[in-house]
Design a protein around this motif. Structure first.
Motif, PDB file in Angstrom:
ATOM      1  N   PHE A  36       3.200  -1.319  -3.999  1.00  7.57           N
ATOM      2  CA  PHE A  36       2.254  -2.195  -3.332  1.00  7.57           C
ATOM      3  C   PHE A  36       1.112  -2.559  -4.290  1.00  7.57           C
ATOM      4  O   PHE A  36       0.733  -3.731  -4.405  1.00  7.57           O
ATOM      5  N   GLY A  37       0.582  -1.563  -4.972  1.00  3.70           N
ATOM      6  CA  GLY A  37      -0.500  -1.801  -5.916  1.00  3.70           C
ATOM      7  C   GLY A  37      -0.079  -2.738  -7.038  1.00  3.70           C
ATOM      8  O   GLY A  37      -0.848  -3.617  -7.452  1.00  3.70           O
ATOM      9  N   LEU A  38       1.144  -2.552  -7.542  1.00  2.00           N
ATOM     10  CA  LEU A  38       1.663  -3.431  -8.590  1.00  2.00           C
ATOM     11  C   LEU A  38       1.724  -4.877  -8.089  1.00  2.00           C
ATOM     12  O   LEU A  38       1.338  -5.811  -8.805  1.00  2.00           O
ATOM     13  N   GLY A  39       2.205  -5.061  -6.853  1.00  2.00           N
ATOM     14  CA  GLY A  39       2.275  -6.400  -6.281  1.00  2.00           C
ATOM     15  C   GLY A  39       0.903  -7.047  -6.165  1.00  2.00           C
ATOM     16  O   GLY A  39       0.727  -8.231  -6.464  1.00  2.00           O
ATOM     17  N   VAL A  40      -0.096  -6.266  -5.747  1.00  2.00           N
ATOM     18  CA  VAL A  40      -1.457  -6.788  -5.605  1.00  2.00           C
ATOM     19  C   VAL A  40      -2.018  -7.194  -6.963  1.00  2.00           C
ATOM     20  O   VAL A  40      -2.617  -8.269  -7.114  1.00  2.00           O
ATOM     21  N   VAL A  41      -1.825  -6.350  -7.964  1.00  2.68           N
ATOM     22  CA  VAL A  41      -2.333  -6.650  -9.314  1.00  2.68           C
ATOM     23  C   VAL A  41      -1.701  -7.937  -9.851  1.00  2.68           C
ATOM     24  O   VAL A  41      -2.394  -8.807 -10.399  1.00  2.68           O
ATOM     25  N   ILE A  42      -0.393  -8.080  -9.681  1.00  2.00           N
ATOM     26  CA  ILE A  42       0.282  -9.299 -10.139  1.00  2.00           C
ATOM     27  C   ILE A  42      -0.234 -10.509  -9.370  1.00  2.00           C
ATOM     28  O   ILE A  42      -0.456 -11.582  -9.947  1.00  2.00           O
ATOM     29  N   GLY A  43      -0.442 -10.351  -8.058  1.00  2.00           N
ATOM     30  CA  GLY A  43      -0.895 -11.456  -7.230  1.00  2.00           C
ATOM     31  C   GLY A  43      -2.259 -11.984  -7.630  1.00  2.00           C
ATOM     32  O   GLY A  43      -2.543 -13.183  -7.475  1.00  2.00           O
TER      33      GLY A  43
ATOM     34  N   SER B  64      -4.601  -6.574   3.018  1.00  2.00           N
ATOM     35  CA  SER B  64      -3.961  -5.875   1.896  1.00  2.00           C
ATOM     36  C   SER B  64      -4.882  -4.786   1.354  1.00  2.00           C
ATOM     37  O   SER B  64      -4.426  -3.703   0.983  1.00  2.00           O
ATOM     38  N   ALA B  65      -6.185  -5.080   1.343  1.00  2.00           N
ATOM     39  CA  ALA B  65      -7.146  -4.086   0.859  1.00  2.00           C
ATOM     40  C   ALA B  65      -7.208  -2.887   1.798  1.00  2.00           C
ATOM     41  O   ALA B  65      -7.215  -1.726   1.358  1.00  2.00           O
ATOM     42  N   VAL B  66      -7.236  -3.156   3.112  1.00  3.08           N
ATOM     43  CA  VAL B  66      -7.316  -2.070   4.095  1.00  3.08           C
ATOM     44  C   VAL B  66      -6.054  -1.216   4.041  1.00  3.08           C
ATOM     45  O   VAL B  66      -6.120   0.020   4.039  1.00  3.08           O
ATOM     46  N   PHE B  67      -4.891  -1.894   3.994  1.00  6.32           N
ATOM     47  CA  PHE B  67      -3.643  -1.133   3.913  1.00  6.32           C
ATOM     48  C   PHE B  67      -3.593  -0.318   2.628  1.00  6.32           C
ATOM     49  O   PHE B  67      -3.159   0.841   2.627  1.00  6.32           O
ATOM     50  N   GLY B  68      -4.026  -0.924   1.515  1.00 12.39           N
ATOM     51  CA  GLY B  68      -4.002  -0.222   0.241  1.00 12.39           C
ATOM     52  C   GLY B  68      -4.841   1.038   0.259  1.00 12.39           C
ATOM     53  O   GLY B  68      -4.420   2.088  -0.239  1.00 12.39           O
ATOM     54  N   VAL B  69      -6.033   0.946   0.869  1.00  8.49           N
ATOM     55  CA  VAL B  69      -6.923   2.107   0.937  1.00  8.49           C
ATOM     56  C   VAL B  69      -6.343   3.183   1.855  1.00  8.49           C
ATOM     57  O   VAL B  69      -6.227   4.360   1.482  1.00  8.49           O
TER      58      VAL B  69
ATOM     59  N   TRP C 198      -0.002   6.641   9.678  1.00 10.38           N
ATOM     60  CA  TRP C 198       0.424   5.805  10.804  1.00 10.38           C
ATOM     61  C   TRP C 198      -0.576   4.684  11.068  1.00 10.38           C
ATOM     62  O   TRP C 198      -0.190   3.572  11.448  1.00 10.38           O
ATOM     63  N   LEU C 199      -1.858   4.957  10.841  1.00  8.04           N
ATOM     64  CA  LEU C 199      -2.868   3.904  10.965  1.00  8.04           C
ATOM     65  C   LEU C 199      -2.631   2.834   9.902  1.00  8.04           C
ATOM     66  O   LEU C 199      -2.706   1.626  10.180  1.00  8.04           O
ATOM     67  N   ALA C 200      -2.314   3.281   8.688  1.00  8.09           N
ATOM     68  CA  ALA C 200      -1.985   2.339   7.612  1.00  8.09           C
ATOM     69  C   ALA C 200      -0.757   1.513   7.982  1.00  8.09           C
ATOM     70  O   ALA C 200      -0.700   0.307   7.713  1.00  8.09           O
ATOM     71  N   ALA C 201       0.235   2.155   8.596  1.00  7.13           N
ATOM     72  CA  ALA C 201       1.449   1.441   9.002  1.00  7.13           C
ATOM     73  C   ALA C 201       1.137   0.326   9.998  1.00  7.13           C
ATOM     74  O   ALA C 201       1.696  -0.777   9.912  1.00  7.13           O
ATOM     75  N   ALA C 202       0.223   0.607  10.936  1.00 11.76           N
ATOM     76  CA  ALA C 202      -0.172  -0.407  11.916  1.00 11.76           C
ATOM     77  C   ALA C 202      -0.830  -1.597  11.216  1.00 11.76           C
ATOM     78  O   ALA C 202      -0.550  -2.764  11.534  1.00 11.76           O
ATOM     79  N   VAL C 203      -1.708  -1.295  10.251  1.00 11.45           N
ATOM     80  CA  VAL C 203      -2.349  -2.363   9.475  1.00 11.45           C
ATOM     81  C   VAL C 203      -1.301  -3.125   8.668  1.00 11.45           C
ATOM     82  O   VAL C 203      -1.361  -4.348   8.527  1.00 11.45           O
ATOM     83  N   GLY C 204      -0.319  -2.381   8.147  1.00 12.14           N
ATOM     84  CA  GLY C 204       0.741  -2.998   7.366  1.00 12.14           C
ATOM     85  C   GLY C 204       1.534  -4.016   8.169  1.00 12.14           C
ATOM     86  O   GLY C 204       1.904  -5.079   7.649  1.00 12.14           O
TER      87      GLY C 204
END
Length: 258
Positions: free
Chosen positions: A48-55, A84-89, A113-119
């Motif tokens: 996920f982090g790699l995708g964000v950096v490329i984006g 994306s920032a919230v899910f990443g954190v 699970w909270l991250a999954a909901a944001v995802g």
């Protein structure tokens, strides 16, 4: 192509979110042991982090990317970046906490699970950016459908590779079959919108279809015979490559009426 960073951003982040969620489900169903799940969650967050950096490199001046957050709630792109920032954190903290065994595992599982909901919200937010009435080849429900399938197709394959084999494999297999079923309608829709532009993407769609077919065969061979990790790794690589090829075709469909 100028949109190449977005190709990798959308595919990598969507696959990572799908893998993250399916690993949690596999853990809840006791299909994967806790330590392996933690490693898988961390690996998914690295992707996920790699995708964000490329984006970020799609932005003309990456240092100004944070300026897009000023329109959260009003702009679909700002919503995507914020989510994306919230899910990443949340995902990063939970995966790292489980991996390093810091504090109680219950706390970090709850955070995961909270991250999954944001995802889930993040995945649904991405196609909203491309629902543009001025771009006829994008302005259809197929835009949402093909992007929502990516977390199941690529994320399922990744989750299987990381250890949630049963749930990950079958989710990916079913999603690939659904993709094949939807393809004729999708191609018909974009051809009606702009036949010349759609025809120009024939090679990319063909590559996607061939790679998905190879990935499907490898995934089913592994599921039926448990034929070994190299076969599963091959399935993951060709399936993710197929989604990248399909996304290239999607961004090549960008056109504005003159």
């Amino acid at each position: 192509m100028h949109e190449l960073p977005l190709v990798f951003f959308t595919v990598f982040t969507q696959c990572a979110v799908g893998a993250f969620i399916l690993l949690l489900i596999g853990g809840a169903l006791r299909q994967i042991e806790a330590r392996r799940m933690a490693i898988g969650l961390f690996a998914a967050m690295c992707l996920f982090g790699l995708g964000v950096v490329i984006g970020i490199f799609h932005v003309g001046q990456p240092a100004r990317a944070l300026n897009m957050l000023f329109r959260v709630g009003a702009s679909p792109m700002s919503n995507e970046i914020a989510l994306s920032a919230v899910f990443g954190v949340l995902g990063g903290l939970s995966a790292l906490g489980l991996l390093l065994k810091r504090g109680t595992s219950t706390l970090f599982v709850s955070l995961a699970w909270l991250a999954a909901a944001v995802g889930v919200v993040f995945v649904l937010a991405i196609p909203r950016i491309y629902q543009l009435p001025t771009v006829a080849t994008w302005s259809s429900h197929y835009t949402t459908t093909i992007m929502v399938l990516t977390p199941f197709i690529g994320g399922g394959a990744l989750a299987a590779f990381f250890g949630a084999r049963r749930v990950g494999l079958w989710v990916s297999i079913i999603a690939i079959l659904a993709s094949f079923c939807l393809l004729p309608g999708y191609l018909s829709t974009i051809t009606n919108a702009d036949s010349a532009l759609a025809s120009a993407q024939t090679t990319w769609f063909t590559v996607q279809g061939v790679l998905l077919a190879v990935g499907l065969i490898c995934a089913m061979a592994y599921a039926r015979r448990n034929s070994g990790q190299p076969v599963l790794a091959t399935a993951v690589l060709v399936i993710v490559a197929a989604e990248l090829a399909g996304r290239v075709a999607f961004y090549n469909l960008w056109t504005l009426p003159m």
